[in-house]
Design a protein around this motif. Sequence first.
Motif, PDB file in Angstrom:
ATOM      1  N   ARG A 386       0.854  -1.177   0.000  1.00 59.05           N
ATOM      2  CA  ARG A 386       0.000   0.000   0.000  1.00 59.05           C
ATOM      3  C   ARG A 386       0.898   1.237   0.000  1.00 59.05           C
ATOM      4  O   ARG A 386       2.059   1.184   0.418  1.00 59.05           O
ATOM      5  N   ASP A 387       0.369   2.345  -0.385  1.00 62.24           N
ATOM      6  CA  ASP A 387       1.124   3.587  -0.436  1.00 62.24           C
ATOM      7  C   ASP A 387       1.369   4.079   0.999  1.00 62.24           C
ATOM      8  O   ASP A 387       0.415   4.392   1.724  1.00 62.24           O
ATOM      9  N   PRO A 388       2.633   4.183   1.443  1.00 61.91           N
ATOM     10  CA  PRO A 388       2.894   4.644   2.815  1.00 61.91           C
ATOM     11  C   PRO A 388       2.448   6.071   3.055  1.00 61.91           C
ATOM     12  O   PRO A 388       2.245   6.473   4.218  1.00 61.91           O
ATOM     13  N   ASP A 389       2.284   6.842   1.986  1.00 63.06           N
ATOM     14  CA  ASP A 389       1.825   8.225   2.156  1.00 63.06           C
ATOM     15  C   ASP A 389       0.372   8.289   2.629  1.00 63.06           C
ATOM     16  O   ASP A 389      -0.123   9.378   2.969  1.00 63.06           O
ATOM     17  N   MET A 390      -0.304   7.139   2.653  1.00 66.54           N
ATOM     18  CA  MET A 390      -1.663   7.111   3.201  1.00 66.54           C
ATOM     19  C   MET A 390      -1.651   7.369   4.708  1.00 66.54           C
ATOM     20  O   MET A 390      -2.648   7.795   5.277  1.00 66.54           O
ATOM     21  N   VAL A 391      -0.508   7.102   5.344  1.00 62.46           N
ATOM     22  CA  VAL A 391      -0.373   7.357   6.785  1.00 62.46           C
ATOM     23  C   VAL A 391      -0.146   8.849   6.996  1.00 62.46           C
ATOM     24  O   VAL A 391       0.752   9.446   6.399  1.00 62.46           O
ATOM     25  N   GLN A 392      -0.966   9.456   7.846  1.00 62.83           N
ATOM     26  CA  GLN A 392      -0.896  10.892   8.079  1.00 62.83           C
ATOM     27  C   GLN A 392      -0.266  11.169   9.447  1.00 62.83           C
ATOM     28  O   GLN A 392      -0.904  10.961  10.484  1.00 62.83           O
ATOM     29  N   PRO A 393       1.000  11.629   9.484  1.00 64.82           N
ATOM     30  CA  PRO A 393       1.653  11.915  10.766  1.00 64.82           C
ATOM     31  C   PRO A 393       1.005  13.100  11.475  1.00 64.82           C
ATOM     32  O   PRO A 393       0.717  14.134  10.847  1.00 64.82           O
ATOM     33  N   VAL A 394       0.795  12.941  12.773  1.00 58.13           N
ATOM     34  CA  VAL A 394       0.267  14.034  13.598  1.00 58.13           C
ATOM     35  C   VAL A 394       1.043  14.053  14.910  1.00 58.13           C
ATOM     36  O   VAL A 394       1.681  13.062  15.287  1.00 58.13           O
ATOM     37  N   SER A 395       0.985  15.173  15.601  1.00 56.37           N
ATOM     38  CA  SER A 395       1.637  15.252  16.908  1.00 56.37           C
ATOM     39  C   SER A 395       0.775  14.548  17.952  1.00 56.37           C
ATOM     40  O   SER A 395      -0.436  14.341  17.747  1.00 56.37           O
ATOM     41  N   THR A 396       1.388  14.223  19.071  1.00 55.90           N
ATOM     42  CA  THR A 396       0.628  13.614  20.171  1.00 55.90           C
ATOM     43  C   THR A 396      -0.477  14.551  20.638  1.00 55.90           C
ATOM     44  O   THR A 396      -1.598  14.116  20.911  1.00 55.90           O
ATOM     45  N   ALA A 397      -0.171  15.838  20.699  1.00 58.30           N
ATOM     46  CA  ALA A 397      -1.171  16.812  21.141  1.00 58.30           C
ATOM     47  C   ALA A 397      -2.359  16.845  20.191  1.00 58.30           C
ATOM     48  O   ALA A 397      -3.517  16.915  20.614  1.00 58.30           O
ATOM     49  N   GLN A 398      -2.075  16.787  18.874  1.00 59.09           N
ATOM     50  CA  GLN A 398      -3.165  16.786  17.892  1.00 59.09           C
ATOM     51  C   GLN A 398      -4.004  15.522  18.016  1.00 59.09           C
ATOM     52  O   GLN A 398      -5.241  15.569  17.978  1.00 59.09           O
ATOM     53  N   ALA A 400      -4.392  13.621  20.608  1.00 59.65           N
ATOM     54  CA  ALA A 400      -5.080  13.508  21.899  1.00 59.65           C
ATOM     55  C   ALA A 400      -6.215  14.505  22.059  1.00 59.65           C
ATOM     56  O   ALA A 400      -6.993  14.402  23.019  1.00 59.65           O
ATOM     57  N   GLU A 401      -6.330  15.463  21.138  1.00 58.56           N
ATOM     58  CA  GLU A 401      -7.355  16.509  21.283  1.00 58.56           C
ATOM     59  C   GLU A 401      -8.751  15.892  21.346  1.00 58.56           C
ATOM     60  O   GLU A 401      -9.153  15.114  20.478  1.00 58.56           O
ATOM     61  N   GLY A 402      -9.457  16.212  22.435  1.00 59.98           N
ATOM     62  CA  GLY A 402     -10.811  15.708  22.617  1.00 59.98           C
ATOM     63  C   GLY A 402     -10.868  14.296  23.172  1.00 59.98           C
ATOM     64  O   GLY A 402     -11.968  13.744  23.332  1.00 59.98           O
ATOM     65  N   LYS A 403      -9.729  13.703  23.448  1.00 58.21           N
ATOM     66  CA  LYS A 403      -9.692  12.336  23.989  1.00 58.21           C
ATOM     67  C   LYS A 403      -9.111  12.348  25.393  1.00 58.21           C
ATOM     68  O   LYS A 403      -8.324  13.223  25.747  1.00 58.21           O
ATOM     69  N   GLU A 404      -9.482  11.388  26.209  1.00 59.42           N
ATOM     70  CA  GLU A 404      -8.916  11.233  27.552  1.00 59.42           C
ATOM     71  C   GLU A 404      -7.854  10.141  27.488  1.00 59.42           C
ATOM     72  O   GLU A 404      -8.141   8.952  27.636  1.00 59.42           O
ATOM     73  N   LEU A 405      -6.614  10.560  27.240  1.00 56.56           N
ATOM     74  CA  LEU A 405      -5.518   9.620  27.061  1.00 56.56           C
ATOM     75  C   LEU A 405      -4.459   9.830  28.139  1.00 56.56           C
ATOM     76  O   LEU A 405      -4.221  10.942  28.595  1.00 56.56           O
ATOM     77  N   ALA A 406      -3.829   8.750  28.525  1.00 56.03           N
ATOM     78  CA  ALA A 406      -2.732   8.820  29.481  1.00 56.03           C
ATOM     79  C   ALA A 406      -1.515   9.478  28.825  1.00 56.03           C
ATOM     80  O   ALA A 406      -1.294   9.339  27.619  1.00 56.03           O
ATOM     81  N   THR A 407      -0.754  10.195  29.603  1.00 59.24           N
ATOM     82  CA  THR A 407       0.488  10.790  29.100  1.00 59.24           C
ATOM     83  C   THR A 407       1.499   9.682  28.832  1.00 59.24           C
ATOM     84  O   THR A 407       1.707   8.791  29.654  1.00 59.24           O
ATOM     85  N   ARG A 408       2.140   9.740  27.674  1.00 55.18           N
ATOM     86  CA  ARG A 408       3.095   8.710  27.290  1.00 55.18           C
ATOM     87  C   ARG A 408       4.482   9.324  27.105  1.00 55.18           C
ATOM     88  O   ARG A 408       4.596  10.490  26.715  1.00 55.18           O
TER      89      ARG A 408
END
Length: 438
Positions: A386-398, A400-408
Amino acid sequence: MIEGLQVLDLAVHEDARGWFKEAWQRTRMTREGLPDFRPVQSNVVHNATAGTTRGLHAEPWDKLVTVGTGRVQGGWVDLREGSPTYGETHTVEIGPGTAVFVPRGVANGYQVLEDGTTYLYLVNDHWSADAQYVNVSHTLIDWPLEPVNLSEKDAALGTELQPVPPRKILVTGANGQVGRALRKVLPDAEFLPHADFDVTAPPERPWRQYRAIINCAAYTAVDQAETDAATAWHVNARGPAQLARIAAENNLTLVQLSTDYVFDGVTDRPYREDDAIAPLNVYGASKAAGEMAASTAPRHYIVRSSWVVGEGRNFVDTMRDLAERDIRPQVVHDQKGRPTFASELARGIAHLLEVEPEYGIYHLTGGGDEVGFDELAMAVYTGLHRDPDMVQPVSTAQYAEGKELATRPSTGTLDTAKIEATGFVPQNWRVGLALYLL
């Protein structure tokens, strides 16, 4: 010579009153190569007549034998299943200045050479009617005197050898990713899922017939642990504490699995085993507490890993599913580490138990380059054509926005030099991924 059978010279101090010796001196004898077999019982046998012959008995424990008075001819035959000296015999004369360590599964016997001989032996388990005893005829040994005073049971024994199985390995959390992988490298181990073995309240077992516990049981829901801390601590901290107590009391090796989440990720190099821990979330704190609990067992291996991939729910399988459905996932780019395939983790654990290097903490991950989760996802897409460009890199902050996630931790890369020094070389994770995706 039978492998593991050890003959020791004891210092006998004599004067006009008689003599004195140290029949068991743990520090000196272990320094001289005797296993630290932790005896729990001392037995004495008085033998009135020369020629009296006892054995051959292979009880399910180790022995250290000597004499208090007189002399005996010791005789042994190796009945241990898989031993390189299986079926071989050995004899040696034992006087006050001699002791012999007899490993579990080696049939032990002796013939009295002087009237009034007192035979002494230490064992590291208590006699039990439920234990497995394997005995064989005294005629397998060429005794110096005509055997007399044989018991009815000893006189009736045959010469056919029956193998004595080795002490067992118990694996908890057997249905997890690492537990399933261990089945392939340790097929003779005893694998118990949570339903059969709760690490927080371990059931009674004949622990002296085991040699190791591998604890694969864990609470691994990182985000859920933030609101379910009691359960996480119960499983990840109390469980190892219970197993460490059992290991310490029964001279077992405890293998405890841990995680890169015990670190805070603030580093510019891979973490070494002696780096300070500073977990950022409940899961990491509970695993750190589990490490400390496991370390109270004198014989322990704490194996830290990261990004485990095996049979069960894992990141690579999630990315595989998304790739096969042509979905474009958002994946964080600022959390770095190295994947560890459960098969490699299992192989490394088996290596530690076989080679028995110094006890302590070992880092065990896949080899190769450090990557972000986004790069790992791209490698999965590439491996599935598959085309690896299909994966969209985002920051952890982006992400986690709107989610309740543990700090990693932002970096969880572990230095594997210590385990590599023992002879174990981790497979490059990219090779592991290619094989996993087949």
